[in-house]
Scaffold this active site. Structure first.
Site, PDB file in Angstrom:
ATOM      1  N   GLY A  14     -36.646 -16.536 -16.096  1.00 17.86           N
ATOM      2  CA  GLY A  14     -37.511 -17.313 -15.212  1.00 17.86           C
ATOM      3  C   GLY A  14     -37.847 -18.709 -15.685  1.00 17.86           C
ATOM      4  O   GLY A  14     -38.893 -19.249 -15.305  1.00 17.86           O
ATOM      5  N   HIS A 107     -27.183 -23.423  -9.857  1.00 20.23           N
ATOM      6  CA  HIS A 107     -25.993 -22.889 -10.520  1.00 20.23           C
ATOM      7  C   HIS A 107     -25.633 -23.785 -11.710  1.00 20.23           C
ATOM      8  O   HIS A 107     -25.604 -25.010 -11.578  1.00 20.23           O
ATOM      9  CB  HIS A 107     -24.827 -22.827  -9.528  1.00 20.23           C
ATOM     10  N   GLU A 140     -22.637 -17.042   2.624  1.00 19.87           N
ATOM     11  CA  GLU A 140     -22.163 -15.695   2.286  1.00 19.87           C
ATOM     12  C   GLU A 140     -21.208 -15.741   1.094  1.00 19.87           C
ATOM     13  O   GLU A 140     -21.267 -14.889   0.211  1.00 19.87           O
ATOM     14  CB  GLU A 140     -21.492 -15.054   3.508  1.00 19.87           C
ATOM     15  N   ASP A 143     -21.711 -19.119  -4.411  1.00 18.38           N
ATOM     16  CA  ASP A 143     -21.673 -20.447  -5.039  1.00 18.38           C
ATOM     17  C   ASP A 143     -20.839 -21.449  -4.238  1.00 18.38           C
ATOM     18  O   ASP A 143     -20.164 -22.305  -4.810  1.00 18.38           O
ATOM     19  CB  ASP A 143     -21.129 -20.353  -6.486  1.00 18.38           C
TER      20      ASP A 143
HETATM   21  C1  GRF Z   1     -29.771 -20.409 -15.011  1.00 19.08           C
HETATM   22  O1  GRF Z   1     -28.793 -20.931 -15.859  1.00 19.08           O
HETATM   23  C2  GRF Z   1     -29.347 -20.544 -13.566  1.00 19.08           C
HETATM   24  O2  GRF Z   1     -28.623 -21.687 -13.322  1.00 19.08           O
HETATM   25  C3  GRF Z   1     -28.477 -19.325 -13.381  1.00 19.08           C
HETATM   26  O3  GRF Z   1     -29.106 -18.310 -14.113  1.00 19.08           O
HETATM   27  C4  GRF Z   1     -29.892 -18.890 -15.156  1.00 19.08           C
HETATM   28  C5  GRF Z   1     -31.281 -18.416 -14.956  1.00 19.08           C
HETATM   29  O4  GRF Z   1     -32.149 -18.808 -15.999  1.00 19.08           O
HETATM   30  N1  GRF Z   1     -28.310 -19.063 -11.978  1.00 19.08           N
HETATM   31  P1  GRF Z   1     -33.705 -18.678 -15.824  1.00 19.08           P
HETATM   32  O5  GRF Z   1     -34.001 -17.205 -15.487  1.00 19.08           O
HETATM   33  O6  GRF Z   1     -34.145 -19.593 -14.728  1.00 19.08           O
HETATM   34  O7  GRF Z   1     -34.292 -19.056 -17.153  1.00 19.08           O
END
Ligand code: GRF
Length: 188
Positions: A14, A107, A140, A143
């Site tokens: 998080g 992402h 859908e 990414d």
């Molecule tokens: C991040 O690198 C995000 O881009 C990817 O998963 C990771 C999540 O990290 N989708 P966090 O839980 O926000 O620390």
């Protein structure tokens, strides 16, 4: 100005949720978080939300009505924009269609390069000299939605997966709030 109402979906640490919490706590930020939902009861991000006084829910993806419950919880909270932040489930086509242009994701690569998982390992293996991160609308196809904001991050000699991930994460924490601001202000 009425603030855009966010629902944040997480599965773990998080840190991007924290970046959004911190942004929402700054003066004049045009959004607020009404609800944080995790599909995992032990996600550390739930504690971040609780510390900030934000309502939380855990909805297990093992429930047969997982998406119906997600949808109901988001609607009950009045959520206008769903922010995926390390949410490790793929949402179905019907769910994504119901929330068309109202779900965004962060992402850790410069999409369309390196969709999917293990982005930093694959970037290092490919020998590219820069990578980055992307905030995009969810479609859908995983990414693959329209891009809202990206930031480039250099790959430095001697970088490991961990060092690169840490550098990209700092960038993620900048662009996710910035993208939410853009959407809230109607600039995208
Ligand atoms: C991040 O690198 C995000 O881009 C990817 O998963 C990771 C999540 O990290 N989708 P966090 O839980 O926000 O620390």
């Amino acid at each position: 100005m009425a603030r855009l109402i966010l629902g944040v979906l997480i599965s773990g640490r998080g840190s991007n949720l924290q970046a959004l919490i911190d942004a929402c706590a700054t003066p004049n930020f045009p959004a607020r978080i009404a609800l944080v939902i995790s599909n995992k009861a032990d996600a550390a991000g739930l504690d971040r939300a609780k510390r900030a006084g934000i309502p939380t829910a855990t909805i297990s993806h093992r429930e047969s009505d997982f998406e119906a419950r997600l949808d109901a919880a988001l609607r009950a909270a009045g959520v206008e924009l769903v922010c995926l932040a390390g949410f490790m489930r793929v949402l179905s086509g019907p769910f994504v269609a119901r929330w068309h242009d109202r779900i965004v994701n962060i992402h850790p690569s410069l999409l369309p390069a390196f969709p999917g998982i293990a982005t930093h390992r694959r970037a290092l293996e490919a020998g590219v000299t820069e990578t980055g991160c992307t905030v995009h609308f969810v479609r859908e196809e995983v990414d693959a939605g329209p891009i809202i904001l990206q930031e480039r991050v250099p790959i430095l000699p001697g970088d490991t997966e961990a060092s690169l991930a840490a550098r990209v994460l700092q960038s993620e924490h900048r662009i996710y709030p910035a993208a939410v601001r853009m959407l809230a202000e109607g600039r995208k």
